[in-house]
Design an enzyme around this catalytic site. Structure first.
Site, PDB file in Angstrom:
ATOM      1  N   LYS A 208      -4.326  -1.992  14.208  1.00 41.17           N
ATOM      2  CA  LYS A 208      -3.479  -0.984  14.844  1.00 41.17           C
ATOM      3  C   LYS A 208      -3.841  -0.840  16.322  1.00 41.17           C
ATOM      4  O   LYS A 208      -5.017  -0.839  16.672  1.00 41.17           O
ATOM      5  CB  LYS A 208      -3.628   0.350  14.112  1.00 41.17           C
TER       6      LYS A 208
ATOM      7  N   GLU B   2       0.836  -1.217   0.000  1.00 42.59           N
ATOM      8  CA  GLU B   2       0.000   0.000   0.000  1.00 42.59           C
ATOM      9  C   GLU B   2       0.867   1.262   0.000  1.00 42.59           C
ATOM     10  O   GLU B   2       2.088   1.192   0.217  1.00 42.59           O
ATOM     11  CB  GLU B   2      -0.933   0.009   1.211  1.00 42.59           C
TER      12      GLU B   2
HETATM   13  N1  PSU Z   1      -0.742   0.990   9.229  1.00 44.21           N
HETATM   14  C1  PSU Z   1       0.365   1.729   9.435  1.00 44.21           C
HETATM   15  N2  PSU Z   1       0.383   3.008   8.997  1.00 44.21           N
HETATM   16  C2  PSU Z   1      -0.668   3.521   8.296  1.00 44.21           C
HETATM   17  C3  PSU Z   1      -1.813   2.719   8.036  1.00 44.21           C
HETATM   18  C4  PSU Z   1      -1.791   1.466   8.537  1.00 44.21           C
HETATM   19  O1  PSU Z   1       1.334   1.259  10.032  1.00 44.21           O
HETATM   20  O2  PSU Z   1      -0.602   4.662   7.883  1.00 44.21           O
HETATM   21  C5  PSU Z   1      -2.953   3.226   7.190  1.00 44.21           C
HETATM   22  C6  PSU Z   1      -3.448   2.083   6.304  1.00 44.21           C
HETATM   23  O3  PSU Z   1      -3.380   2.523   4.967  1.00 44.21           O
HETATM   24  C7  PSU Z   1      -4.871   1.845   6.747  1.00 44.21           C
HETATM   25  C8  PSU Z   1      -5.269   3.219   7.173  1.00 44.21           C
HETATM   26  O4  PSU Z   1      -5.677   1.322   5.727  1.00 44.21           O
HETATM   27  O5  PSU Z   1      -4.117   3.680   7.877  1.00 44.21           O
HETATM   28  C9  PSU Z   1      -6.525   3.193   8.011  1.00 44.21           C
HETATM   29  O6  PSU Z   1      -7.009   4.483   8.150  1.00 44.21           O
HETATM   30  P1  PSU Z   1      -8.492   4.740   8.721  1.00 44.21           P
HETATM   31  O7  PSU Z   1      -8.439   4.273  10.147  1.00 44.21           O
HETATM   32  O8  PSU Z   1      -8.698   6.234   8.597  1.00 44.21           O
HETATM   33  O9  PSU Z   1      -9.429   3.950   7.862  1.00 44.21           O
END
Ligand code: PSU
Ligand code: MN
Length: 307
Positions: free
Chosen positions: A165, A31
């Site tokens: 996360k 990604e």
């Molecule tokens: N994991 C990481 N760093 C990130 C992300 C995930 O270590 O920046 C990103 C991924 O792209 C994930 C996104 O899909 O954060 C999720 O964001 P949100 O909670 O706004 O959907």
């Protein structure tokens, strides 16, 4: 402009990925939101390069996915990754804003959700990321649940991550995945890992101890027409782990600050990651890099075996 074009024709593959597809060599999708919104420059750039090198070392072709000037790109040059690493105000693309971003010829990085959508179009089978998005803490009030969850139930890849996360509500995220029929499977671990930490304290719904079980399960799912990803949770290596006891009060502080500054929606995850990075004096960044590389390694081994 787009009439008569099928999904595959809407994608621009890098030369390296194009060759790998032609020769049916294993490919690992990566990604780009982790580059633009996940960590600061120049760490984001060196990690993007290192992740790709590691996939190649394990016999796979890396395919970093992003939208550049309205074009769906699968596989980026080093120059393009550098420009994304330095760019400010690049859109964070998920499933609801991906299409308009393309139509309006903008540049954007893809989250897990948007990457999965494109990787599925490109018929890729394996994707490595850091941590997936999920149900935020207090999402019973904010309704903030990442579109990653929904897309995990719609695409058909094997996704390797280090767990949800740690800033999220992990029990709620596990329940959401189950409701959507997404198998959360831990690799060689009884409990669900929590990104920077190896153990969230939550029992894993399913455990595998071998790559061949993951591959066999993928083949069985495909043969029986099942839709959705296998979510493989791979704990961060012990030597890079940050203990739950140390990180939890830091996460709580970051969340309190986000609430007081009225940070929500798309800005929340990047804000929390940046706050944790500052409070751990960069230790969280080091761990974030280590867990991503660990996931690329496992994803590459899976991709190699599935071919
Ligand atoms: N994991 C990481 N760093 C990130 C992300 C995930 O270590 O920046 C990103 C991924 O792209 C994930 C996104 O899909 O954060 C999720 O964001 P949100 O909670 O706004 O959907
Ligand atoms: Mn959100």
């Amino acid at each position: 402009m787009l009439e008569g074009m099928d999904a595959q024709n809407l994608i621009i593959f890098s030369e390296e990925v194009h060759k790998a597809r032609k020769k049916k060599r294993p490919i690992v999708a990566l990604e780009s939101t982790i580059i633009t919104h996940g960590m600061p420059y120049p760490d984001n750039y060196s990690l993007a390069i290192e992740a790709e090198m590691l996939a190649r070392k394990h016999g796979c072709t890396p395919a970093t996915i992003a939208i550049i000037d309205g074009k769906i790109r699968v596989g980026l040059t080093d120059e393009e990754k550098l420009s994304l690493s330095k760019a400010k105000n690049v859109s964070k693309l998920t499933t609801n804003n991906l299409s308009l971003n393309i139509v309006q010829k903008q540049t954007g990085s893809t989250t897990v959700a948007a990457t999965l959508l494109i990787a599925n179009m490109a018929k890729l089978q394996v994707f490595a990321t850091g941590g997936i998005g999920g149900a935020h803490r207090q999402s019973e009030l904010s309704f903030d649940i990442s579109a990653d969850i929904q897309q995990l139930s719609r695409s058909n890849l094997i996704v390797v991550c280090a767990g949800p996360k740690a800033i999220l509500d992990i029990p709620k995220t596990v329940e959401m995945l189950e409701s959507r029929g997404v198998p959360l499977i831990t690799y060689k671990s009884k409990n669900v890992p929590a990104f920077w930490s190896r153990d969230s304290g939550i029992k894993s719904p399913m455990v595998v101890n071998s790559i061949s079980d993951i591959v066999k399960n993928q083949k069985f799912r495909a043969a029986t027409g099942q839709v959705g990803c296998q979510l493989i949770c791979n704990p961060v290596p012990e030597k890079n782990e940050i203990s739950r006891k140390y990180i939890e009060p830091i996460i709580e502080k970051a969340i309190t600050k986000a609430i007081s500054q009225k940070i929500f929606g798309k800005a929340l995850t990047p804000f929390l990651l940046t706050e944790v990075l500052a409070m751990t004096k960069g230790v969280s960044l080091k761990t974030n890099k280590a867990l991503l590389l660990n996931n690329v390694k496992l994803a590459s081994k899976i991709a190699f075996m599935i071919k």
